[in-house]
Design an enzyme around this catalytic site. Structure first.
Site, short mmCIF file in Angstrom:
data_model
loop_
_atom_site.label_atom_id
_atom_site.label_comp_id
_atom_site.label_asym_id
_atom_site.label_seq_id
_atom_site.Cartn_x
_atom_site.Cartn_y
_atom_site.Cartn_z
N TYR A 190 -1.16 -0.25 1.84
CA TYR A 190 -1.08 0.96 0.85
C TYR A 190 0.28 1.56 1.62
O TYR A 190 0.12 1.90 2.87
CB TYR A 190 -2.35 1.90 1.10
CG TYR A 190 -2.45 3.26 0.44
CD1 TYR A 190 -2.18 3.43 -0.66
CD2 TYR A 190 -2.73 4.37 1.29
CE1 TYR A 190 -2.50 4.67 -1.48
CE2 TYR A 190 -2.88 5.68 0.97
CZ TYR A 190 -2.80 5.88 -0.63
OH TYR A 190 -2.98 7.00 -0.93
N HIS B 146 -13.04 7.07 0.67
CA HIS B 146 -12.95 8.69 0.97
C HIS B 146 -14.41 9.12 1.37
O HIS B 146 -14.44 10.06 2.03
CB HIS B 146 -12.33 9.15 -0.30
CG HIS B 146 -11.16 8.56 -0.86
ND1 HIS B 146 -11.42 7.54 -1.85
CD2 HIS B 146 -9.80 8.69 -0.56
CE1 HIS B 146 -10.13 6.86 -2.03
NE2 HIS B 146 -9.50 7.64 -1.21
N ASP C 141 -2.93 19.45 0.23
CA ASP C 141 -4.23 18.36 0.81
C ASP C 141 -5.19 18.74 0.84
O ASP C 141 -5.69 19.72 1.08
CB ASP C 141 -3.52 18.56 2.37
CG ASP C 141 -4.32 17.49 3.32
OD1 ASP C 141 -5.38 16.72 2.99
OD2 ASP C 141 -4.64 18.12 4.56
#
Lengths: 329, 717
Positions: B79, B234, B597
């Site tokens: 990634y 996540h 973020d």
């Protein structure tokens, strides 16, 4: 902390956000020196208060209070009103700390320049929620806010406390599985000026309408607090921003009726008086517990009541008479 | 279960070696709450339904392929993405030349949230945590020289998935590649965004419709494309243990299947294209078992939809080693951690893998650190002979036992979610988020106490540590470059055509049209990511998250440990209590995240544990600008602001916050910063007026202690 009351007074009157915030901190402080300054500040500002619409909002957790205030408050600022929101969050009894997350649920209102949101922890101040919220409300009025919203979680005595300091007390409800009335306390119905069933959106609309009917029936069984006002039940969707206008119209209508009949003045006078009596009671209590003689004899008397050696009535008489004798010197 | 004579003999020997104590006293309770004994035997797995299947055959506990890596190893898929499209493109091409097999694109946060680079809200985020993409022109540069008909491309995109996927397809078509030739995966897993990562744009209902639109479009036009990557990664990174990760991920999966069926598709048209994405942490055997359990459970869960194609109930997954497990302290240890985690993913039977670079707790990977990360996988594949046997741990008593435990425990949570009415409803109720945050707070407490060891952080810590590697920094000029290109496009495009395409997007959002289809046309007409997102926002609105925060989890983990630990908390509470007594109120801190973020594990853990220590903690909404954070700090009249940054925006956002506070006369409100901040930036932040900087791995008691030092110095002297 600044010692000069005029620093705070001028700041509030100048509509200075920073100084309003600091004055609230002053009022919330547990230090006696701060309290002394705060008292001065409040009495100087009192003539500048009284013009705002004072609105109390309660509701069970999950009723969508914050979302309601977010949408409702944003609507009001859109109409040109300056809005202050005072929210009370519970302090942990174990750590004393608290998590004040209200603004995360009022994202738009939090960044709106027409709005001022102040979350306060419930613990750690003299007189608890009642004193600081009431005085903070006055500060916000002096700072030029047109609508003051006091949010409270529906636990303990907080609803009646908040109801006793506002002009309009709004109870927010949601529809559930048909048992709506179980979640509502009779005492709350008695002080409600309107019940609003929130989350009337999507596939929930029918249930919300049903809930509305049930509350209407329930309200018929309660004596209204005013002869001139029958508390209405309404539905709204804070999420979809529907029905909020109607809520505001109801509040302004209430104010119109109450002002015309003189009831609003009466109510505020009563509230001021009951506020005084509250402070007297609180003062007496502090005086009592701080009295050296009381501190001396209290453990012994408590013991003898506990063990049954002394009747509670007798013990109380003795304690009060100690205070009385103290006055002679 | 009757013990065999051999077991009884062992018990005797073990008890003797334990000097009379029972070996039961060695039993370890994992964070998942599973009791792990010190020995497993055949008796422990007798009769378990998870045991005894074959690889490539239902219920797939042993892997989705019959020969697994012996036939073909997993895909090495790293990634990456940063800065401009041109920079990222060069980086990809170097990596492909060095043995990487598939691409995985990281976008910057502005793109994720559907903002163009010229939007003032995102000034601090451009090109920082990924590549900045504003239009099809950027997309074409990003894939320049990369044959999209041969290269499988994975894109981590959830919020702005319609414009980004539209631009990718359009860019491919403009370079002569047909839709049906496109290979790869789009993450498109919006549910977990509401749970942990927070890079959503619209409310859940329209977002679920977007997911269905993409599934529908791809099922008709892109047969080789995976339309969703249902992500547990996540969820793990936010603090979930392996059982929670399994349960919530699979429950998300079930919700998507239902949404697709409800939109009129039959299960076998889309279910074979569903893929998963799991995070692998440092609990080595547990996560091997987790992948086996997840496959078994998915097969079981899918049966309710009566699939006819066996592939519809076969779980295929990508894995990534845990970024959270990496440390800033003694960072070369991260190479070893990543190797362990990679082995765990491989032994669990992943289909593709990303291995983290050792410097990711500090900054973006450099060419060098990316090479080490990639080689970690190449060495396992090509040197270790690990690939020769399918499911080499099948039949291991311990692994099979753990597999079964995870299946049972995760099933219980899934049942609970079903009772609430499915994952979407469960997310609304806040249940999953609270569970994850509680798990995170407990983990932090165990680390702070030293009962969970992290080498170089809470044990064997280096005395005098100096960072000795290069740091990749994205210059702020990226933003100007992007803005210039947007302006150029707006000048040269056919404006009327572009606006008509955008109107079509709005119309599709209102009605029945397929959003991806109209977005491809809009991309070709040179509409930007922000414009296409706005065109949908007109109908959908923007989602505002509600934040909940657990309390008591941090301190209770201390209290449960031992009296010495409990004393740490008590002492701290005395300290905050003393502050209250002297100044008239408790220390009050605002924790905030500025920029786009959305990783909020850090501030959640800080908020929850600081409150446990006796602070009044204000939490700001997500995605604040410095101006907004300053307003909140002032209104709430806090003593200090803690700004959390995990996405490289700190150098812009923190100094700006300090400046805003000063501007408004609130200079005495101090600012501390925490998160993924390279030590080389500390001086810069201190010079800008930051009172303290807390790097990754700072124990809460240390950061809270430092905050108290600052406040006592300021208010008690």
């Amino acid at each position: 902390m600044y010692k000069d009351p005029s620093y705070f007074i001028q700041g509030v009157l100048d509509h200075n956000r920073l100084l309003l915030a600091r004055t609230i901190t002053l009022i919330e402080s547990t230090l006696q020196t701060h309290q002394d300054i705060a008292r001065n500040v409040i009495s100087e500002l009192l003539p500048h208060t009284g013009k705002a619409v004072r609105l109390g909002i309660t509701g069970v957790p999950g009723a969508g209070k914050s979302t309601f205030i977010e949408s409702f408050g944003t609507m009001l600022t859109g109409l040109g009103y300056r809005v202050a929101v005072l929210a009370i969050d519970p302090s942990s009894t174990r750590s004393g700390g608290s998590i004040l997350g209200d603004k995360t649920r009022m994202e738009r209102l939090a960044v709106n320049d027409m709005a001022f949101i102040r979350p306060s922890p419930s613990g750690g101040s003299l007189g608890g929620v009642a004193r600081k919220t009431r005085e903070t409300m006055l500060l916000c009025e002096a700072a030029g806010f047109d609508v003051i919203i006091v949010e409270t979680v529906g636990v303990g005595q907080s609803e009646t406390t908040v109801a006793s300091m506002v002009d309009f007390f709004l109870v927010l409800q949601i529809s559930g599985a048909g048992d709506e009335l179980q979640g509502i306390k009779k005492g709350v119905l008695e002080v409600a000026d309107a019940i609003v069933v929130n989350k009337a959106d999507g596939d929930n609309i029918t249930r919300a309408k049903l809930a509305k009917k049930q509350y209407e029936t329930a309200l018929h069984l309660v004596t209204p607090s005013s002869p001139n006002w029958a508390p209405p039940v309404m539905t709204c969707s804070a999420l979809e921003e529907k029905g909020l206008n109607e809520v505001w119209e109801t509040i302004t209508q209430h104010k119109k009726v109450m002002s015309a009949t003189g009831e609003l003045d009466e109510k505020r006078k009563e509230q001021a008086l009951s506020w005084m009596w509250f402070l007297v009671k609180e003062g007496l209590e502090t005086w009592f517990y701080n009295n050296e003689k009381i501190k001396d004899v209290l453990p012994g008397i408590r013991d003898s009541v506990e063990t049954g050696k002394k009747a509670p009535t007798r013990a109380a008489d003795e304690l009060v008479s100690i205070l009385g004798s103290d006055l002679l010197f | 279960m009757a013990n065999t004579p051999e077991y009884n003999e062992w018990l005797e020997v073990a008890t003797k070696q334990m000097k009379g104590k029972s070996p039961d006293t060695l039993t370890w309770k994992t964070p998942e709450g599973i009791d792990v004994k010190c020995l497993y035997t055949a008796a422990d797995i007798e009769g378990m339904e998870t045991v005894g299947s074959m690889p490539g055959m239902a219920p797939y506990a042993r892997g989705p392929m019959a020969t697994m890596y012996a036939g073909r190893p997993w895909t090495i898929r790293q990634y990456a993405g940063f800065s401009t499209a041109a920079e990222s493109n060069a980086f990809y091409r170097r990596n492909l030349a060095a043995g990487q097999k598939g691409l995985s694109v990281a976008f910057d946060l502005a793109t994720h949230r559907g903002y163009d680079s010229d939007n003032p809200r995102v000034a601090g985020d451009i090109g920082k945590a990924g590549v900045a993409i504003d239009s099809i022109e950027d997309m074409k540069i990003l894939f320049d020289g990369i044959p999209l008909d041969k290269m499988s491309v994975s894109m981590t995109m959830n919020g702005a998935v319609i414009p980004i996927l539209g631009m990718w397809i359009a860019a491919a078509e403009e370079s002569g590649v047909k839709q049906e030739q496109l290979m790869g995966t789009i993450q498109n897993d919006i549910l977990k965004e509401y749970l942990t990562r927070n890079t959503y744009i619209y409310p859940p209902t329209p977002s679920m419709r977007i997911v269905s639109d993409i599934m529908e479009f791809a099922s008709q036009n892109m047969p080789k494309y995976n339309t969703i990557s249902i992500s547990g990664y996540h969820i793990m990174e936010a603090g979930a243990d392996s059982v929670l990760q399994t349960a919530f991920t699979l429950a998300d999966g079930v919700e998507y299947v239902r949404a697709a069926i409800a939109s009129g598709m039959s299960v076998d048209t889309f279910a074979p294209r569903l893929s998963f994405f799991f995070g692998i942490g440092m609990n080595f055997f547990m996560d091997i078992a987790m992948l086996r359990a997840a496959r078994f459970l998915w097969h079981r869960l899918m049966q309710q939809f009566n699939p006819e194609n066996p592939k519809s109930s076969m779980l295929r997954t990508h894995c990534q080693t845990s970024g959270w497990s990496l440390t800033e302290q003694d960072p070369y240890n991260n190479v070893i951690r990543t190797t362990m985690e990679a082995m765990s993913a491989v032994l669990g039977g992943t289909q593709s893998l990303h291995t983290n670079s050792y410097d990711e707790a500090v900054c973006l990977p450099t060419d060098f650190s990316a090479r080490i990360a990639r080689n970690t996988q190449i060495i396992i594949q090509e040197e270790s002979h690990v690939c020769k046997v399918a499911d080499p741990l099948g039949g291991s008593y311990y692994i099979e036992y753990l597999t079964n435990q995870i299946v049972d425990e995760a099933q219980k949570i899934i049942d609970e979610i079903e009772e609430i009415g499915g994952m979407a409803k469960a997310i609304e109720s806040g249940m999953p988020k609270m569970r994850i945050e509680e798990s995170a707070a407990r983990r932090q407490a165990r680390i702070d106490q030293g009962s969970d060891v992290i080498v170089g952080v809470n044990k064997y810590r280096l005395e005098d540590e100096k960072l000795d590697f290069d740091i990749l920094e994205v210059p702020d000029t990226v933003r100007t470059e992007q803005i210039d290109r947007i302006n150029e496009i707006r000048k040269t495009r056919n404006e009327a055509e572009c606006q008509a395409c955008l109107e079509a997007v709005t119309k599709a959002a209102e009605g029945k049209g397929n959003l991806l289809e109209v977005a491809i046309a809009a991309a070709k007409a040179r509409a930007t990511v922000g414009e296409i997102s706005d065109a949908m926002e007109k109908v959908f609105g923007r989602y505002v998250a509600t934040t909940q925060c657990v309390s008591g989890a941090y301190s209770s983990e201390y209290a449960e440990a031992d009296s010495e630990s409990a004393q740490v908390i008590e002492d701290f509470r005395k300290r905050t209590g003393n502050f209250l007594e002297k100044t008239g109120r408790r220390p009050r801190i605002l924790v905030t995240k500025m920029g786009q973020d959305g990783h909020d594990r850090g501030i959640k853990v800080v908020a929850s544990s600081f409150a446990d220590l006796g602070f009044d903690v204000d939490i700001s909404p997500m995605f604040q600008t410095p101006d907004e954070a300053a307003k909140m700090a002032i209104e709430n009249d806090v003593h200090i602001v803690g700004a959390s940054s995990l996405a490289a925006g700190h150098k812009t956002l923190v100094p700006e916050l300090i400046a805003k506070l000063k501007e408004q006369g609130a200079g005495e409100i101090g600012v501390v910063a925490g998160g993924v901040i390279p030590p080389s930036d500390y001086d810069f932040l201190y010079e800008a007026g930051t009172k303290a900087v807390f790097g990754p791995g700072t124990p809460i008691t240390t950061s809270a202690g430092k905050v108290m030092d600052i406040l006592e110095e300021q208010y008690l002297k």
